[in-house]
Design a protein around this motif. Sequence first.
Motif, short mmCIF file in Angstrom:
data_model
loop_
_atom_site.label_atom_id
_atom_site.label_comp_id
_atom_site.label_asym_id
_atom_site.label_seq_id
_atom_site.Cartn_x
_atom_site.Cartn_y
_atom_site.Cartn_z
N ARG A 189 1.00 -1.29 -0.06
CA ARG A 189 -0.12 0.04 0.00
C ARG A 189 0.75 1.13 -0.06
O ARG A 189 0.21 2.23 -0.05
CB ARG A 189 -1.05 -0.04 1.36
N THR B 138 -2.16 5.46 -2.50
CA THR B 138 -2.31 5.38 -1.29
C THR B 138 -1.23 5.60 -0.34
O THR B 138 -0.10 5.72 -0.81
CB THR B 138 -2.71 3.94 -1.04
N SER C 37 0.44 4.01 3.22
CA SER C 37 0.34 2.69 3.97
C SER C 37 -0.31 2.90 5.15
O SER C 37 -0.02 3.95 5.87
CB SER C 37 1.40 1.91 4.19
N GLN C 38 -1.15 2.12 5.58
CA GLN C 38 -2.00 2.23 7.01
C GLN C 38 -0.89 2.44 8.33
O GLN C 38 -1.22 2.80 9.09
CB GLN C 38 -2.99 1.04 7.15
N ASP D 201 -0.98 5.02 10.82
CA ASP D 201 -1.04 4.71 12.46
C ASP D 201 0.06 5.27 13.12
O ASP D 201 0.15 6.13 14.31
CB ASP D 201 -1.06 3.46 12.57
N THR E 178 -7.89 8.02 11.29
CA THR E 178 -8.10 7.09 12.09
C THR E 178 -9.16 7.01 12.97
O THR E 178 -10.06 6.14 12.95
CB THR E 178 -6.96 7.00 12.87
N ARG F 81 -12.04 6.13 10.60
CA ARG F 81 -11.86 4.83 9.67
C ARG F 81 -11.73 4.95 8.50
O ARG F 81 -12.37 4.33 7.64
CB ARG F 81 -13.03 3.84 10.40
N GLY G 198 -8.82 6.02 5.18
CA GLY G 198 -7.31 5.82 4.71
C GLY G 198 -6.86 7.10 4.20
O GLY G 198 -7.72 7.92 4.08
#
Length: 155
Positions: free
Chosen positions: A72, A89, A91-92, A96, A141, A144, A146
Amino acid sequence: MGIRTEYFAAPTDEVAATALHTPGGPSEPDLRTDQPRFDAVAVPSVDPFVMLGGLAGVLSGRPYAEVTAHPRHGALVGSGGEEGPWVVTVSQILVDDLASAGPMRLAAAAREWSGDATPAVAPQVLVSALLSLGALAARATDERKGVYCWTSLTD
């Protein structure tokens, strides 16, 4: 020629790809509501591939090759063709890390990152950029969503 980058939050890749249809980018106001189409922050000259890979490495302590190998990291979700714009994208894992880092950690990361940035970017520019990206990541976050990058070439 340079690049213009806006990072923004969206619930899905499909919704993020609709940012391609707004010529001014994801922060451009909707003509019906006069509100931005997406929660977005402009982060000039911070590309979602090399520079964001360096940032991910600084924040996580992982090697650059590892963070940029994430599926991602800079994955294309929409393209306006050879001359853009493009939506990719973030990356998550990086989202985080940005969301959980406080202002002091983000400022320290910006100073470390500025030494690694190619081309070199002033630390104060990166501190401001990271604080904005961290706040966007925290909101995304919480909701919820991206985080994505809209990129366009500039003259």
